[in-house]
Design an enzyme around this catalytic site. Sequence first.
Site, PDB file in Angstrom:
ATOM      1  N   ALA A   1     -10.392 -14.602  23.693  1.00 15.06           N
ATOM      2  CA  ALA A   1      -9.030 -15.136  23.758  1.00 15.06           C
ATOM      3  C   ALA A   1      -8.537 -15.438  25.188  1.00 15.06           C
ATOM      4  O   ALA A   1      -8.087 -16.551  25.467  1.00 15.06           O
ATOM      5  CB  ALA A   1      -8.091 -14.178  23.027  1.00 15.06           C
TER       6      ALA A   1
ATOM      7  N   ARG B   1      -8.758 -23.839  18.374  1.00 12.76           N
ATOM      8  CA  ARG B   1      -9.002 -22.449  17.946  1.00 12.76           C
ATOM      9  C   ARG B   1      -7.633 -21.838  17.659  1.00 12.76           C
ATOM     10  O   ARG B   1      -6.974 -21.304  18.561  1.00 12.76           O
ATOM     11  CB  ARG B   1      -9.762 -21.656  19.020  1.00 12.76           C
ATOM     12  CG  ARG B   1     -11.157 -22.216  19.278  1.00 12.76           C
ATOM     13  CD  ARG B   1     -12.191 -21.176  19.573  1.00 12.76           C
ATOM     14  NE  ARG B   1     -12.490 -20.291  18.473  1.00 12.76           N
ATOM     15  CZ  ARG B   1     -13.121 -19.130  18.619  1.00 12.76           C
ATOM     16  NH1 ARG B   1     -13.482 -18.713  19.821  1.00 12.76           N
ATOM     17  NH2 ARG B   1     -13.387 -18.371  17.579  1.00 12.76           N
TER      18      ARG B   1
ATOM     19  N   GLN C   1     -21.882 -12.136  18.783  1.00 12.80           N
ATOM     20  CA  GLN C   1     -21.326 -11.908  20.128  1.00 12.80           C
ATOM     21  C   GLN C   1     -21.683 -10.519  20.655  1.00 12.80           C
ATOM     22  O   GLN C   1     -21.786 -10.322  21.865  1.00 12.80           O
ATOM     23  CB  GLN C   1     -19.791 -12.056  20.103  1.00 12.80           C
ATOM     24  CG  GLN C   1     -19.279 -13.464  19.911  1.00 12.80           C
ATOM     25  CD  GLN C   1     -19.029 -13.789  18.451  1.00 12.80           C
ATOM     26  OE1 GLN C   1     -19.664 -13.222  17.555  1.00 12.80           O
ATOM     27  NE2 GLN C   1     -18.122 -14.710  18.176  1.00 12.80           N
TER      28      GLN C   1
ATOM     29  N   ASP D   1      -7.132 -11.050  19.373  1.00 12.59           N
ATOM     30  CA  ASP D   1      -6.833 -12.482  19.539  1.00 12.59           C
ATOM     31  C   ASP D   1      -5.359 -12.794  19.359  1.00 12.59           C
ATOM     32  O   ASP D   1      -4.857 -13.791  19.871  1.00 12.59           O
ATOM     33  CB  ASP D   1      -7.659 -13.320  18.564  1.00 12.59           C
ATOM     34  CG  ASP D   1      -9.078 -13.461  19.085  1.00 12.59           C
ATOM     35  OD1 ASP D   1      -9.836 -12.480  18.969  1.00 12.59           O
ATOM     36  OD2 ASP D   1      -9.391 -14.520  19.647  1.00 12.59           O
TER      37      ASP D   1
ATOM     38  N   LYS E   1     -11.936 -10.301  15.821  1.00 15.45           N
ATOM     39  CA  LYS E   1     -13.171 -10.784  15.197  1.00 15.45           C
ATOM     40  C   LYS E   1     -13.406 -10.174  13.821  1.00 15.45           C
ATOM     41  O   LYS E   1     -13.199  -8.975  13.621  1.00 15.45           O
ATOM     42  CB  LYS E   1     -14.337 -10.463  16.146  1.00 15.45           C
ATOM     43  CG  LYS E   1     -15.714 -10.886  15.708  1.00 15.45           C
ATOM     44  CD  LYS E   1     -15.802 -12.345  15.330  1.00 15.45           C
ATOM     45  CE  LYS E   1     -15.301 -13.288  16.395  1.00 15.45           C
ATOM     46  NZ  LYS E   1     -15.056 -14.664  15.857  1.00 15.45           N
TER      47      LYS E   1
HETATM   48  O1  MRU Z   1     -14.751 -16.028  18.263  1.00 12.77           O
HETATM   49  P1  MRU Z   1     -14.668 -15.320  19.574  1.00 12.77           P
HETATM   50  O2  MRU Z   1     -15.999 -14.927  20.105  1.00 12.77           O
HETATM   51  O3  MRU Z   1     -13.841 -16.081  20.586  1.00 12.77           O
HETATM   52  O4  MRU Z   1     -13.869 -13.985  19.237  1.00 12.77           O
HETATM   53  C1  MRU Z   1     -13.544 -13.124  20.282  1.00 12.77           C
HETATM   54  C2  MRU Z   1     -12.920 -11.861  19.865  1.00 12.77           C
HETATM   55  O5  MRU Z   1     -12.683 -11.618  18.697  1.00 12.77           O
HETATM   56  C3  MRU Z   1     -12.514 -10.923  20.963  1.00 12.77           C
HETATM   57  O6  MRU Z   1     -12.510  -9.601  20.508  1.00 12.77           O
HETATM   58  C4  MRU Z   1     -11.112 -11.272  21.441  1.00 12.77           C
HETATM   59  O7  MRU Z   1     -10.985 -12.643  21.710  1.00 12.77           O
HETATM   60  C5  MRU Z   1     -10.714 -10.514  22.636  1.00 12.77           C
HETATM   61  S1  MRU Z   1     -11.588 -11.022  24.082  1.00 12.77           S
HETATM   62  C6  MRU Z   1     -11.053 -10.122  25.399  1.00 12.77           C
END
Ligand code: MRU
Length: 350
Positions: free
Chosen positions: A54, A95, A205, A246, A257
């Site tokens: 995010a 997004r 991830q 997010d 996530k």
């Molecule tokens: O789909 P992504 O990889 O962008 O999802 C990211 C996450 O869910 C992270 O936990 C969140 O963005 C926090 S990042 C500091």
Amino acid sequence: MEDIFDFDSVSISEDNSKVIILDQTLLPGKEKFIEIQSLPELTEAIVNLRVRGAPAIGVAAALGIAVILKNSKKNNISDLTTELKEISEQLINSRPTAVNLKWAIDKVKAKFFESARVSDGNIARIIESIIEEARKIKNADIAMSLKIAHNGLTLLTPGMSILTHCNAGHLAVSRFGTALAPIYLGNSKGYDFKVFADETRPLLQGARLTAYELHKAGVDVTLICDNMASLVMAQKKIDVIMVGCDRIAANGDVANKIGTSALAVLANYYNIPFYVLGPCSTIDMQTATGDKIIIEERPEYEITDLWYVQKMAPEGIKVYNPAFDITPASLITAIITDKGIFRYPFDFSI
Ligand code: MRU
């Protein structure tokens, strides 16, 4: 600025005419930087998660908008304003769950309009001011990570074993991370944490990014599949769970996530503290509760084909691929931000 870990590559930078990002889709196999100068390149990089997390997409979008407008052929404020609005809309929709993206874009837009009011039509000066604003957003992002690191560390003790999900580390922000920042800070002080990283299906991830960056920084990390979390908790291998976010609704429900809410349910059952870490810019006071948060849905092939040598699901099978889920506020022990630690029932107005 204080440094809390030894990690040379910076995942997002800019040189006034282009944004340079570490392509996260190629990690851990290849560390390749790509250059972004146009809206199609920026949108593609965000949608396909070349830059992700995010805070990182917010910073990339802010720097990207500044660079795109600098490279623009439009030579009057009215045309530039129209272009800015089109760019913003396209990026925010790229997004929809991570509120930091909208937050950063709104800040750049506000600076554009403020500077257009006072600059007597001087386009070069307006562009300069939004480049400065985007750089400030990036520097503030680094500062917030450090504050989260310090605030988060107050809840941890040496030798703890921490479970994390997805990637909320250095790669997901401008530097250090959110959920992983206290781990880096603690380890720089000899805390000797052990981390379990969920692989995080379907985009991995955890396996590709969290395992990579923790291992590279010398942290003791063990990779597990998502469906092993319950067992490692039952085996008392986990002292605390720390995840990113997010979007945080005004009541403390958290979008993160997909798979995060399952961990919170398990944490509740096993009586393990469940901490969410993120900057205050992730708190969305306009959204009352988690059920109002738009959950991004992603392409079917990420589940059926991606990462497999051959297609792994029957042709024509129905697929549902939500990228995030909502963890109810009542399952969250604390939300750790750059401005302090909040506990249930959450009141962010203070
Ligand atoms: O789909 P992504 O990889 O962008 O999802 C990211 C996450 O869910 C992270 O936990 C969140 O963005 C926090 S990042 C500091």
